[in-house]
Enzyme design. Structure first.
Site, PDB file in Angstrom:
ATOM      1  N   GLU A  14       0.834  -1.206   0.000  1.00  0.00           N
ATOM      2  CA  GLU A  14       0.000   0.000   0.000  1.00  0.00           C
ATOM      3  C   GLU A  14       0.867   1.254   0.000  1.00  0.00           C
ATOM      4  OE1 GLU A  14      -3.138  -2.341   2.901  1.00  0.00           O
ATOM      5  OE2 GLU A  14      -1.860  -0.743   3.664  1.00  0.00           O
ATOM      6  N   MET A 194      -6.161  -4.617  12.360  1.00  0.00           N
ATOM      7  CA  MET A 194      -5.210  -4.794  13.454  1.00  0.00           C
ATOM      8  C   MET A 194      -4.477  -3.509  13.841  1.00  0.00           C
ATOM      9  SD  MET A 194      -3.635  -8.549  12.419  1.00  0.00           S
ATOM     10  CE  MET A 194      -2.669  -8.682  13.933  1.00  0.00           C
ATOM     11  N   GLU A 195      -4.910  -2.345  13.329  1.00  0.00           N
ATOM     12  CA  GLU A 195      -4.180  -1.104  13.617  1.00  0.00           C
ATOM     13  C   GLU A 195      -5.041   0.124  13.916  1.00  0.00           C
ATOM     14  OE1 GLU A 195      -2.142  -3.972  11.287  1.00  0.00           O
ATOM     15  OE2 GLU A 195      -3.680  -2.630  10.447  1.00  0.00           O
ATOM     16  N   ASP A 218     -11.350  -9.489   2.431  1.00  0.00           N
ATOM     17  CA  ASP A 218     -11.819 -10.852   2.701  1.00  0.00           C
ATOM     18  C   ASP A 218     -13.009 -10.771   3.640  1.00  0.00           C
ATOM     19  OD1 ASP A 218     -10.794 -11.242   5.663  1.00  0.00           O
ATOM     20  OD2 ASP A 218      -9.108 -10.392   4.552  1.00  0.00           O
TER      21      ASP A 218
END
Length: 251
Positions: A14, A194-195, A218
């Site tokens: 990214e 997760m962030e 997903d």
């Protein structure tokens, strides 16, 4: 006159696409991280790779705010779709952020952040609107990037943009049982990563406007680990650059 804007990505793919939009970027290594200073859409931009997980994201954000003093922070990346209406290829513009693995009970209510009296941090409303418009542009542009066969192979039909909560934890959600449990606990959540909530907390501490946009890579179930890398390479990295460029053009 442009602003000083920070862009945080969790994954190298990214970040690389965003850096390609900054031809004058300069590398600044601090504390095990590499920050990139440059210009994009007439703004001073600092871009950085946070790494995966809440601690990595929080430490990166703390250094970013202290050393570079941005006026606002944007997080972009991928996430697992949590809402039943979130499909692969959809974009979630975060309006609020919580940590689904925070549990200091019985000292505090489950999910409450000790010392804050809250379990949720809000996104800056201006950034929500800007990222919403940028995300709409991205989903319209995607079919021009990918041919019909590739869209079908990736399971991309008619990507949509959603606004809603994003929840964060130090665990890659990859079973239907786990995603069902999170959906029941956080019915307002559209995506899980997760962030983001960790970055939101640090920005809250410093009083810096914060916004986040996540592309659904997903469905946070047993196929998540298969879909994730493929989607990241084929779609998400292009999405992130398109969204950031458009958002900065609107600010």
């Amino acid at each position: 006159m442009g602003r000083k804007i920070a862009v945080i990505s969790a994954l190298q793919e990214e970040l690389s696409e965003i850096l390609q939009l900054m031809p004058d970027e300069q590398r600044v290594p601090i504390g095990g991280r590499t920050f990139w200073q440059g210009h994009l859409q007439d703004h001073d931009v600092v871009a950085v790779l946070s790494g995966i997980g809440k601690v990595a994201a929080a430490t990166t954000t703390a250094v970013l705010l202290e050393r570079f003093e941005p006026e606002m922070v944007i997080v972009t990346g991928v996430a697992g779709g949590l809402s039943m209406d979130a499909s692969v290829g959809d974009i979630v513009v975060g309006t609020g952020f919580s940590q689904h693995d925070m549990d200091a009970s019985p000292l505090f209510q489950r999910w409450e952040m000790p010392g804050y009296g809250r379990s949720r941090f809000d996104a800056d409303p201006v950034l929500v609107q800007v990222l919403q418009e940028a995300a709409k542009d991205a989903v319209t542009w995607l079919p021009k990037l990918l041919d019909a066969q590739t869209m079908t192979e990736l399971g991309l039909h008619r990507p949509h943009v959603h606004q809603g909560d994003i929840i964060t934890g130090d665990r890659f959600i990859s079973t239907a049982a786990d995603s069902n449990a999170l959906r029941a606990a956080f019915p307002e959540a559209w995506a899980v990563d997760m962030e983001t909530a960790a970055v939101a907390q640090v920005c809250h501490d410093h009083g810096i406007p914060f916004g986040a946009v996540r592309v659904v890579s997903d469905r946070a179930d047993e196929e998540a680990h298969v879909d994730f890398q493929h989607f990241l390479n084929q779609v998400a990295r292009h999405y992130s650059a398109r969204i950031v460029r458009k958002a900065l053009n609107l600010l």
